[in-house]
Design a protein around this motif. Structure first.
Motif, PDB file in Angstrom:
ATOM      1  N   VAL A 469      37.888  38.546  31.442  1.00  0.00           N
ATOM      2  CA  VAL A 469      38.711  39.750  31.520  1.00  0.00           C
ATOM      3  C   VAL A 469      39.018  40.053  32.988  1.00  0.00           C
ATOM      4  CG1 VAL A 469      37.824  40.732  29.383  1.00  0.00           C
ATOM      5  CG2 VAL A 469      36.662  41.226  31.543  1.00  0.00           C
ATOM      6  N   ALA A 470      40.012  40.903  33.197  1.00  0.00           N
ATOM      7  CA  ALA A 470      40.393  41.282  34.557  1.00  0.00           C
ATOM      8  C   ALA A 470      39.236  42.009  35.235  1.00  0.00           C
ATOM      9  CB  ALA A 470      41.634  42.162  34.527  1.00  0.00           C
ATOM     10  N   ALA A 471      39.093  41.767  36.538  1.00  0.00           N
ATOM     11  CA  ALA A 471      37.965  42.357  37.273  1.00  0.00           C
ATOM     12  C   ALA A 471      38.089  43.869  37.391  1.00  0.00           C
ATOM     13  CB  ALA A 471      37.851  41.730  38.656  1.00  0.00           C
ATOM     14  N   PHE A 472      39.288  44.361  37.754  1.00  0.00           N
ATOM     15  CA  PHE A 472      39.449  45.780  38.060  1.00  0.00           C
ATOM     16  C   PHE A 472      40.674  46.358  37.368  1.00  0.00           C
ATOM     17  CE2 PHE A 472      37.685  43.809  41.977  1.00  0.00           C
ATOM     18  CZ  PHE A 472      36.433  44.421  41.971  1.00  0.00           C
ATOM     19  N   SER A 473      40.575  47.642  37.052  1.00  0.00           N
ATOM     20  CA  SER A 473      41.756  48.401  36.660  1.00  0.00           C
ATOM     21  C   SER A 473      42.455  48.845  37.945  1.00  0.00           C
ATOM     22  CB  SER A 473      41.347  49.626  35.832  1.00  0.00           C
ATOM     23  OG  SER A 473      40.631  50.549  36.652  1.00  0.00           O
ATOM     24  N   GLY A 474      43.592  49.549  37.798  1.00  0.00           N
ATOM     25  CA  GLY A 474      44.324  49.988  38.976  1.00  0.00           C
ATOM     26  C   GLY A 474      43.503  50.884  39.883  1.00  0.00           C
ATOM     27  N   ALA A 475      42.830  51.895  39.304  1.00  0.00           N
ATOM     28  CA  ALA A 475      42.030  52.821  40.106  1.00  0.00           C
ATOM     29  C   ALA A 475      40.816  52.113  40.698  1.00  0.00           C
ATOM     30  CB  ALA A 475      41.590  54.001  39.247  1.00  0.00           C
ATOM     31  N   GLU A 476      40.239  51.186  39.947  1.00  0.00           N
ATOM     32  CA  GLU A 476      39.063  50.466  40.423  1.00  0.00           C
ATOM     33  C   GLU A 476      39.395  49.578  41.620  1.00  0.00           C
ATOM     34  OE1 GLU A 476      36.456  50.171  36.272  1.00  0.00           O
ATOM     35  OE2 GLU A 476      37.799  48.529  36.859  1.00  0.00           O
ATOM     36  N   LYS A 477      40.613  49.057  41.657  1.00  0.00           N
ATOM     37  CA  LYS A 477      41.025  48.268  42.827  1.00  0.00           C
ATOM     38  C   LYS A 477      40.978  49.106  44.097  1.00  0.00           C
ATOM     39  CE  LYS A 477      44.089  45.093  40.330  1.00  0.00           C
ATOM     40  NZ  LYS A 477      45.509  44.663  40.109  1.00  0.00           N
TER      41      LYS A 477
END
Length: 501
Positions: A469-477
């Motif tokens: 799965v993707a490492a980060f969501s937008g805010a998590e980036k």
């Protein structure tokens, strides 16, 4: 502690985990640590702030244990439920790293204690001290591998044993308490000790007795600075308040977790206040500040002689070894729980035949060993370990308090509205306290924390890769970018010399 049939922990055993985790190195260092930073009045204000803030946090843990019993891995699970995968990971990793570095401070203090009798140990970070600490570290590693329940029994015994010297200290210092000395120390004045040549004498440590000295008073520090200087210390001595929460899956009754947290906190707070304030009535503030750690030993020696230092030193070693065991268990449990929730690599879910999270234990021991070696290159190893531990752990505390705010505001679990307003107020106060402590710690420790959080994110990236799965969501980036930037600034500061260890 627990019945042989259910393998669960009673409220008494959970309380012992809280007390055993909280009473370790910090309590034995209070007289000198506060003597350097503040007078009696500043100490009273510091404990009022810290006690009130941590009591709110204790109530938060109590409330969450009752309203969210399904979140049975405590400090990590709350952050993940409230703020997503990456901040859940950050909470677990920060708590784990802070616990490991806290264990390093324990080893330093043990060897510093022995250094008063065997100079080869120095202040706890000589080559010999690091070597002996490493032997102890791996001995405890083998002990914990034998089983969590067995280790918890030993912790309960150690908790009872280490209370004896602390209580004896309080009684003897209370009897010897000098009101005039306390008044002199009350406002935190700078004081120089000038020996009277007709009266002065040196004790075995080369200190000048306050009765043979003239007190020269200079302008005092501001009250704000006195209080601020104690803030990370007060956080450090309260670390472990989440002990019962982390082990909630072992509790016989989920409600026992909250009861144990509050009982353990109130008892320890009373001990901390008594030790700090009574010491101001035995020695002048400059003399307190000059004591080597553990400074409780120096205070008691001034009252009863050499045997007092030996008595406290033995008590400290028992206390610290017990607290090290508690914190090792807590650290392993957090990593293990996070791995089961897929916030950490799957490797960390492995258990041995005794049900011990063995992979998490190996990583914990290796991390502590690394920082033990690094203490050789630091000037004030104990202070650095103490304050970095506090800084790392404050972020998880802040996330837990913020989750309690979010839960109360959403109304989830408050279907009939009962207790909603009270819990929201408590959570807001706990959150404000955590923010205040982060700011009081200063930029240096925030940057050093980022230097640990940044590389630690590799564990999270590994876990996300395993799941595809993707490492980060937008805010998590954005959060990750801030962490990386902080880590780079800290690295530049260390290389440039404007951040000094």
């Amino acid at each position: 502690m627990s019945s042989p049939t259910d393998g669960k922990l009673s409220v008494g055993a959970l309380t012992a985990l809280v007390v055993g985790s909280m009473i370790g190195a910090g309590i034995f260092s209070l007289p000198a640590t506060f003597g350097r930073a503040s007078g009696g009045f500043g100490a009273i204000i510091a404990w009022l702030i810290a006690g009130s803030g941590m009591l709110m946090l204790a109530f938060v843990f109590q409330t969450l244990a009752q309203r969210k019993p399904d979140l049975d891995s405590g400090i990590y699970a709350y952050a993940r439920a409230g703020f997503g995968n990456y901040l859940g990971f950050a909470s677990a990793f920060g708590f784990w790293a802070g616990t490991c570095i806290g264990n390093v401070s324990y080893f330093i203090l043990i060897k510093s204690t022995l250094g008063a009798f065997f100079p080869v140990f120095g202040d706890g970070n000589t080559v010999i001290a690091i070597g002996v600490s490493s032997l102890l570290l791996w001995s405890f590693h083998l002990l914990v591998l034998r089983g969590v329940q067995e280790a918890a029994v030993i912790n309960t015994i150690a908790t009872v044993a280490k209370m004896i010297p602390i209580l004896v200290f309080i009684i003897l210092v209370a009897v010897a308490f000098d009101r005039e000395l306390f008044v002199l120390n009350f406002w935190g004045t700078h004081a120089a000790i000038t020996p009277d040549p007709d009266l002065a004498h040196l004790d075995d440590y080369g200190r000048i007795g306050h009765a043979a000295a003239e007190l020269v008073v200079a302008p005092q520090e501001s009250l704000f600075e006195q209080v601020r200087s104690t803030m990370l210390v007060t956080v450090f001595v309260f670390l472990g308040i989440e002990g019962a929460s982390v082990y909630s899956r072992y509790a016989r009754n989920p409600r026992d977790v909250g009861v144990a947290t509050v009982l353990g906190f109130v008892g320890v707070l009373c001990l901390l206040i008594l030790i700090t304030l009574l010491s101001y009535g035995v020695l002048l503030r400059p003399e307190l500040a000059a004591l080597r750690q553990p400074s409780m030993a120096g205070v008691l020696e001034m009252i009863v002689g050499r045997w007092g230092a030996i008595f406290i030193s033995i008590g400290l070693i028992i206390s610290v070894l017990g607290a090290f065991l508690s914190w090792t268990l807590l650290a392993c449990e957090v990593l293990h729980a996070a791995a089961h929730d897929k916030a950490m690599p799957a490797l960390l879910t492995r258990e041995n035949a005794h049900g011990v999270p063995s992979a998490a234990l190996w990583l914990t021991t290796l991390f502590v060993q690394l920082f033990l070696v690094l203490t050789f290159f630091t000037e004030a190893a104990f202070t650095l370990a103490l304050e970095l531990t506090s800084s790392l752990t404050l972020i998880p505390y802040l996330l837990v308090a913020a989750y309690a705010v979010k839960l109360a505001r959403s109304g989830e679990t408050y279907e009939n509205g009962a207790g909603h307003g009270r819990d929201l107020l408590i959570a807001l106060l706990a959150t404000a306290y955590a923010v205040l402590m982060v700011l009081a710690g200063g930029l240096k420790y925030l940057l050093l924390s980022a230097l640990i959080y940044g590389p630690g994110t590799l564990l999270y990236l590994k876990a996300r890769h395993e799941q595809g799965v993707a490492a980060f969501s937008g805010a998590e980036k954005l959060v990750f970018a801030v962490v990386v930037l902080g880590a780079l600034v800290a690295l530049a500061g260390l290389v440039g010399g404007w951040i000094v260890l």
